[in-house]
Design an enzyme around this catalytic site. Sequence first.
Site, PDB file in Angstrom:
ATOM      1  N   GLU A 116       7.945 -10.505 -20.028  1.00 29.97           N
ATOM      2  CA  GLU A 116       8.738 -10.266 -18.810  1.00 29.97           C
ATOM      3  C   GLU A 116       9.748 -11.383 -18.627  1.00 29.97           C
ATOM      4  OE1 GLU A 116       5.805  -9.839 -15.707  1.00 29.97           O
ATOM      5  OE2 GLU A 116       5.721  -7.679 -15.992  1.00 29.97           O
ATOM      6  N   HIS A 238      12.661  -8.493  -4.610  1.00 32.09           N
ATOM      7  CA  HIS A 238      12.866  -7.645  -5.790  1.00 32.09           C
ATOM      8  C   HIS A 238      14.200  -6.936  -5.589  1.00 32.09           C
ATOM      9  CE1 HIS A 238      12.273  -4.673  -8.878  1.00 32.09           C
ATOM     10  NE2 HIS A 238      11.223  -5.348  -9.297  1.00 32.09           N
ATOM     11  N   ARG A 284      16.518 -11.641 -11.571  1.00 31.11           N
ATOM     12  CA  ARG A 284      16.188 -10.970 -10.313  1.00 31.11           C
ATOM     13  C   ARG A 284      16.909 -11.525  -9.089  1.00 31.11           C
ATOM     14  NH1 ARG A 284       9.667 -10.364  -9.524  1.00 31.11           N
ATOM     15  NH2 ARG A 284       9.487  -8.727 -11.059  1.00 31.11           N
ATOM     16  N   HIS A 345       9.209  -9.256  -1.806  1.00 32.92           N
ATOM     17  CA  HIS A 345       8.222  -8.898  -2.831  1.00 32.92           C
ATOM     18  C   HIS A 345       7.036  -9.864  -2.869  1.00 32.92           C
ATOM     19  CE1 HIS A 345       6.917  -6.912  -6.433  1.00 32.92           C
ATOM     20  NE2 HIS A 345       7.095  -7.972  -7.197  1.00 32.92           N
ATOM     21  N   ARG A 380       8.503 -17.770  -8.061  1.00 33.45           N
ATOM     22  CA  ARG A 380       7.321 -17.398  -8.854  1.00 33.45           C
ATOM     23  C   ARG A 380       7.720 -16.816 -10.205  1.00 33.45           C
ATOM     24  NH1 ARG A 380       4.039 -12.024  -8.959  1.00 33.45           N
ATOM     25  NH2 ARG A 380       6.123 -11.235  -8.504  1.00 33.45           N
TER      26      ARG A 380
HETATM   27  C1  LIG Z   1       4.523  -3.621  -6.001  1.00 31.00           C
HETATM   28  C2  LIG Z   1       3.958  -4.941  -6.463  1.00 31.00           C
HETATM   29  C3  LIG Z   1       3.890  -5.211  -7.821  1.00 31.00           C
HETATM   30  C4  LIG Z   1       3.350  -6.445  -8.258  1.00 31.00           C
HETATM   31  N1  LIG Z   1       3.207  -6.679  -9.600  1.00 31.00           N
HETATM   32  C5  LIG Z   1       2.577  -7.806 -10.006  1.00 31.00           C
HETATM   33  C6  LIG Z   1       2.274  -8.019 -11.381  1.00 31.00           C
HETATM   34  O1  LIG Z   1       2.556  -7.174 -12.237  1.00 31.00           O
HETATM   35  N2  LIG Z   1       1.638  -9.181 -11.730  1.00 31.00           N
HETATM   36  C7  LIG Z   1       1.292 -10.134 -10.824  1.00 31.00           C
HETATM   37  O2  LIG Z   1       0.715 -11.169 -11.204  1.00 31.00           O
HETATM   38  N3  LIG Z   1       1.565  -9.951  -9.518  1.00 31.00           N
HETATM   39  C8  LIG Z   1       2.172  -8.817  -9.089  1.00 31.00           C
HETATM   40  N4  LIG Z   1       2.419  -8.633  -7.769  1.00 31.00           N
HETATM   41  C9  LIG Z   1       1.936  -9.643  -6.817  1.00 31.00           C
HETATM   42  C10 LIG Z   1       0.418  -9.535  -6.703  1.00 31.00           C
HETATM   43  O3  LIG Z   1       0.056  -8.175  -6.695  1.00 31.00           O
HETATM   44  C11 LIG Z   1      -0.102 -10.187  -5.425  1.00 31.00           C
HETATM   45  O4  LIG Z   1       0.418 -11.462  -5.295  1.00 31.00           O
HETATM   46  C12 LIG Z   1      -1.621 -10.301  -5.478  1.00 31.00           C
HETATM   47  O5  LIG Z   1      -2.164  -9.029  -5.705  1.00 31.00           O
HETATM   48  C13 LIG Z   1      -2.174 -10.884  -4.192  1.00 31.00           C
HETATM   49  O6  LIG Z   1      -3.577 -10.727  -4.206  1.00 31.00           O
HETATM   50  P1  LIG Z   1      -4.416 -11.179  -2.946  1.00 31.00           P
HETATM   51  O7  LIG Z   1      -5.838 -10.900  -3.275  1.00 31.00           O
HETATM   52  O8  LIG Z   1      -4.029 -12.541  -2.555  1.00 31.00           O
HETATM   53  O9  LIG Z   1      -3.906 -10.209  -1.776  1.00 31.00           O
HETATM   54  P2  LIG Z   1      -3.913  -8.626  -1.639  1.00 31.00           P
HETATM   55  O10 LIG Z   1      -4.195  -7.948  -2.908  1.00 31.00           O
HETATM   56  O11 LIG Z   1      -2.698  -8.259  -0.902  1.00 31.00           O
HETATM   57  O12 LIG Z   1      -5.175  -8.373  -0.709  1.00 31.00           O
HETATM   58  C14 LIG Z   1      -5.196  -8.800   0.632  1.00 31.00           C
HETATM   59  C15 LIG Z   1      -6.391  -8.183   1.304  1.00 31.00           C
HETATM   60  O13 LIG Z   1      -6.589  -8.747   2.590  1.00 31.00           O
HETATM   61  C16 LIG Z   1      -6.812  -7.723   3.546  1.00 31.00           C
HETATM   62  N5  LIG Z   1      -6.434  -8.269   4.852  1.00 31.00           N
HETATM   63  C17 LIG Z   1      -5.255  -8.800   5.239  1.00 31.00           C
HETATM   64  N6  LIG Z   1      -5.323  -9.247   6.503  1.00 31.00           N
HETATM   65  C18 LIG Z   1      -6.589  -9.013   6.923  1.00 31.00           C
HETATM   66  C19 LIG Z   1      -7.274  -9.229   8.146  1.00 31.00           C
HETATM   67  N7  LIG Z   1      -6.678  -9.767   9.210  1.00 31.00           N
HETATM   68  N8  LIG Z   1      -8.570  -8.842   8.238  1.00 31.00           N
HETATM   69  C20 LIG Z   1      -9.189  -8.239   7.181  1.00 31.00           C
HETATM   70  N9  LIG Z   1      -8.590  -8.004   6.012  1.00 31.00           N
HETATM   71  C21 LIG Z   1      -7.298  -8.387   5.882  1.00 31.00           C
HETATM   72  C22 LIG Z   1      -5.977  -6.584   3.034  1.00 31.00           C
HETATM   73  O14 LIG Z   1      -6.376  -5.376   3.600  1.00 31.00           O
HETATM   74  C23 LIG Z   1      -6.272  -6.685   1.537  1.00 31.00           C
HETATM   75  O15 LIG Z   1      -7.522  -6.115   1.248  1.00 31.00           O
HETATM   76  C24 LIG Z   1       2.941  -7.417  -7.309  1.00 31.00           C
HETATM   77  C25 LIG Z   1       3.032  -7.137  -5.955  1.00 31.00           C
HETATM   78  C26 LIG Z   1       3.528  -5.909  -5.533  1.00 31.00           C
HETATM   79  C27 LIG Z   1       3.588  -5.627  -4.053  1.00 31.00           C
END
Ligand SMILES: Cc1cc2nc3c(=O)[nH]c(=O)nc-3n(C[C@H](O)[C@H](O)[C@H](O)COP(=O)(O)OP(=O)(O)OC[C@H]3O[C@@H](n4cnc5c(N)ncnc54)[C@H](O)[C@@H]3O)c2cc1C
Length: 527
Positions: A116, A238, A284, A345, A380
């Site tokens: 990438e 993005h 980007r 993003h 990032r």
């Molecule tokens: C479309 C898209 C494509 C992406 N592609 C990539 C990729 O290819 N590779 C990569 O490395 N990264 C990618 N990213 C970034 C990556 O997906 C995220 O940074 C990562 O998944 C974050 O994980 P997390 O566990 O921190 O949060 P999340 O996966 O967002 O999970 C957060 C959780 O917290 C919960 N939550 C939030 N607030 C509360 C609350 N007050 N009480 C209870 N629960 C709560 C939510 O419901 C959710 O379950 C992408 C992001 C997007 C949006």
Amino acid sequence: MTNLKFDVLIIGSGLAGMTLALHLAEKKKVGLITKRDLLEGSSSYAQGGIAAVLDTSDSIEEHIHDTLVAGAGLCNEDTTRFIVENSKDAIDWLVDLGVPFTRDDSHQTGFHLTREGGHSHRRIIHAADATGAAVTSTLGQKIKAHPNITLLEDYIAIDLITSRKLGLEGKRCFGVYALDKIGDHVITIAANQTILASGGAGKVYLYTTNPDTATGDGIAMGWRAGCRVGNMEFIQFHPTCLYHPHSKSFLISEAVRGEGGILRLPDGTRFMPHHDERAELAPRDVVARAIDFEMKKHGLDCVYLDISYKPASFIQEHFPNIYAHCLELGIDITQQPIPVVPAAHYTCGGLVTDLKGRTDVEGLYAVGEVACTGLHGANRLASNSLLECMIIGKAAASDILASKPVKLPAMPDWDDSQVTDPDEEVVISHNWDELRRAMWDYVGIVRTNKRLERALNRIKLLSEEINEFYSNFHITNDLIELRNLVQTAELIVRSALLRKESRGLHFSRDYPETLPQASETVLTPTE
Ligand SMILES: Cc1cc2nc3c(=O)[nH]c(=O)nc-3n(C[C@H](O)[C@H](O)[C@H](O)COP(=O)(O)OP(=O)(O)OC[C@H]3O[C@@H](n4cnc5c(N)ncnc54)[C@H](O)[C@@H]3O)c2cc1C
């Protein structure tokens, strides 16, 4: 009132929360609360994959170098090294758990690795173009089956319960108040350790690729509990998200530009060559800035990405999902251009933590997009974020397993005896729209002091109104999220105002130069 108690409470069920739960559950009773379904969060939407040093022709030094270059002088080198050095272990863990990564038997690793933007090697392991969903559904099954994990879906954390709140000495977290959204009542959840794994804050902007869960809850809760935040001004945009009233957060992959897609104004004029000699293939942030410039200059709602001049068979074969999704909305991309806007993003900043995910508040950890470990610096590197969730998640779990439990104090129930039902819920939806629009217009891709100050004034007014609402009316999911969005917005704007230069994702017309010395923006809450 229901009261619950766990050894460890995890808020959020994305990859960060799931990683922690699975590493802790053999030895601890774990509570995992999530405000929607188990699988709803950014992690499940990740498409590209996970960056890791797997190929013998690749090296840890090169992955570190690529990360530091993307981060524009602001990455923490120790953090970057720690995460990259542990990348292979994290992937091995996922493979052992059964994640169905795309295979390539002709490759020494047995897996297909892609490359990438910003990576000097093929090092992205993936499951077709839906890596996040493959990872979270595999881990989700283990979570559901584990006897030591209590999963509470549709519970939204409202605020952390800290020693300060309880009138006790010290700076410690003892759990959280959470709204049971189905039962419509607030419960107290006590725990020795509480982990914020609540993701980023893309929803603070009008246009975002993030799911509805990304409302900055953890950042706002941590800040209110006394944690510092770092580098909040760095929001990754993005360049091409589908612009359509019936389609939220649908990414038009960068591969469309890679395969010859041309960006045009509504009258068909191509504009990228005026902004950068690499035209549509510029990085980007450059493309996002150019689109933003044209939209603001011409007062447009969107621009257009045109690949319709290629043979229909080529488009259908290369972009089957994009083709099908757009067609459902009445856009035949083999015949017409795709309306696109740049969209928020990724939140590079967050609660300041160390390499074990520890925040400034004892017993409180932050892991994943909610945190600022220093890995992402001012921008990032693609596919590093899922990696960070797993490596800091595992390190936090080890720290928790090594620590001694404390005696938890008595905790009062949530007091809603003084509040009534809201008289006008329209205030919430109106303020929600106003905030996201103001952030988009004034704190977006190109910033000026005047725009930022304008945004801060609006945010202060909104904040007063929302806090008044919060004090007087019964709590709802939307009110909780709005309160957190406005808090997070304020932190982004205040951080942006402090940066007197342009660096990485932060571009200011008033300070277009990059200062020779890179420094982090850290805000400290007042007691
Ligand atoms: C479309 C898209 C494509 C992406 N592609 C990539 C990729 O290819 N590779 C990569 O490395 N990264 C990618 N990213 C970034 C990556 O997906 C995220 O940074 C990562 O998944 C974050 O994980 P997390 O566990 O921190 O949060 P999340 O996966 O967002 O999970 C957060 C959780 O917290 C919960 N939550 C939030 N607030 C509360 C609350 N007050 N009480 C209870 N629960 C709560 C939510 O419901 C959710 O379950 C992408 C992001 C997007 C949006």
